[in-house]
Structure formats: C-alpha cells, structure tokens
Design a protein around this motif. Structure first.
Motif, PDB file in Angstrom:
ATOM      1  N   UNK A 186       0.872  -1.170   0.000  1.00 33.46           N
ATOM      2  CA  UNK A 186       0.000   0.000   0.000  1.00 33.46           C
ATOM      3  C   UNK A 186       0.905   1.215   0.000  1.00 33.46           C
ATOM      4  N   UNK A 187       0.743   2.069  -1.005  1.00 28.48           N
ATOM      5  CA  UNK A 187       1.615   3.231  -1.125  1.00 28.48           C
ATOM      6  C   UNK A 187       0.881   4.507  -0.726  1.00 28.48           C
ATOM      7  N   UNK A 188       1.661   5.538  -0.398  1.00 25.30           N
ATOM      8  CA  UNK A 188       1.137   6.836   0.077  1.00 25.30           C
ATOM      9  C   UNK A 188       0.485   6.720   1.447  1.00 25.30           C
ATOM     10  N   UNK A 226       3.273   0.550   3.102  1.00 25.94           N
ATOM     11  CA  UNK A 226       3.006  -0.499   4.082  1.00 25.94           C
ATOM     12  C   UNK A 226       2.930  -1.812   3.326  1.00 25.94           C
ATOM     13  N   UNK A 227       3.495  -2.866   3.904  1.00 21.42           N
ATOM     14  CA  UNK A 227       3.383  -4.186   3.294  1.00 21.42           C
ATOM     15  C   UNK A 227       2.359  -4.974   4.092  1.00 21.42           C
ATOM     16  N   UNK A 228       1.344  -5.452   3.400  1.00 18.84           N
ATOM     17  CA  UNK A 228       0.300  -6.248   4.020  1.00 18.84           C
ATOM     18  C   UNK A 228       0.541  -7.706   3.702  1.00 18.84           C
ATOM     19  N   UNK A 229       0.605  -8.546   4.733  1.00 15.91           N
ATOM     20  CA  UNK A 229       0.631  -9.994   4.530  1.00 15.91           C
ATOM     21  C   UNK A 229      -0.792 -10.476   4.727  1.00 15.91           C
ATOM     22  N   UNK A 230      -1.349 -11.105   3.701  1.00 17.52           N
ATOM     23  CA  UNK A 230      -2.707 -11.631   3.809  1.00 17.52           C
ATOM     24  C   UNK A 230      -2.621 -13.022   4.417  1.00 17.52           C
ATOM     25  N   UNK A 277      -9.134  -2.391  -2.984  1.00 14.04           N
ATOM     26  CA  UNK A 277      -8.466  -1.164  -2.528  1.00 14.04           C
ATOM     27  C   UNK A 277      -8.613  -0.055  -3.559  1.00 14.04           C
ATOM     28  N   UNK A 278      -8.483  -0.420  -4.837  1.00 16.06           N
ATOM     29  CA  UNK A 278      -8.567   0.566  -5.917  1.00 16.06           C
ATOM     30  C   UNK A 278      -9.955   1.196  -5.972  1.00 16.06           C
TER      31      UNK A 278
END
Length: 138
Positions: A10-12, A48-52, A65-66
């Motif tokens: 996730x950017x920004x 942020x890095x999301x681990x699902x 998300x989009x």
C-alpha cells in the motif's frame, strides 16, 4: 515449510500511523488485523506491506483497494508484491535485527541480490526476506 502469504504493497501511507491504517483497512474491508492480515510499515518508502494471512485473494484485495472510497480519500494505492523473489528463513535467533538479516542475505556467496524488505515473524522464529526483483521493481 509454510506457504508464504501473498503480499500487497500500500503506497502513500505516510500520513497514517500503523494503528490508523489498520483501522482504515478494517473499516473499509471488514477484515481483521492479526487474524486476516498483518501490516508492516516501511516509512522510508511511504509504503506499508500487508501480509494476507487467510485465503484472501490478493488480486481481489488490490481491486477492492482501488475501488474503496475510504482509501481513495487518502490517495492510497495498492499493488501486488507477488512477483518479487522471497524466501522464508526458519530458526531465526531471538532478538536478531532486520539489519543483521539483510546484511547476511546480501553477503552470502549465492546471495539473491539486494534485500528490499525483511519481515520478522518472532512468534514463529522466522523471517520473510524479499529480494529486489531482477526487473528493478520492488
């Protein structure tokens, strides 16, 4: 060895705290932090890095998300980190730093190249090491 969870970048996210981002994602998606996903902030990349953690389809999650008005409001963008080469290292000594792990994996004789991100999983005594993708995209 356990299957590595799909990773979503996730950017920004620089204007949010970890807690704030988790709350935003929980409210927007209905998923629960620690049960459905784990978040690790990378402040120097405003990412942020999301681990699902559960069988959440990463592509569906990126699409969600989009389309999420709540995430759009913060100009947060999501993309898959699937194609990045990564390994899971087991039996990591307690208290070792991510810097140590990065150094080790960048210096081993058959090193996979520059390390982009290290995610420690202290409860499993393991770490996920994500390497720079050969195309130069993290």
């Amino acid at each position: 060895s356990t299957k590595i969870s799909p990773l979503v970048a996730l950017e920004n996210v620089q204007h949010l705290s970890t807690e704030g981002l988790c709350r935003l994602l929980e409210n927007a998606s209905g998923f629960r932090v620690h049960e459905d996903f784990r978040v690790e902030m990378i402040p120097e990349k405003s990412t942020a890095v999301l681990s699902l953690l559960k069988s959440i389809d990463a592509q569906e999650f990126v699409k969600f998300c989009a389309e999420s008005k709540q995430l759009q409001k913060f100009k947060i963008t999501a993309r898959l980190l699937e194609l990045t080469p990564s390994i899971k290292a087991e039996n990591i000594p307690a208290g070792i730093s991510t810097d140590h792990i990065t150094e080790y994996f960048e210096n081993v004789s058959d090193g996979a190249g520059p390390v982009v991100h290290v995610q420690l999983l202290p409860e499993e005594r393991s770490a996920i090491i994500i390497f720079c993708n050969p195309k130069g995209k993290a």
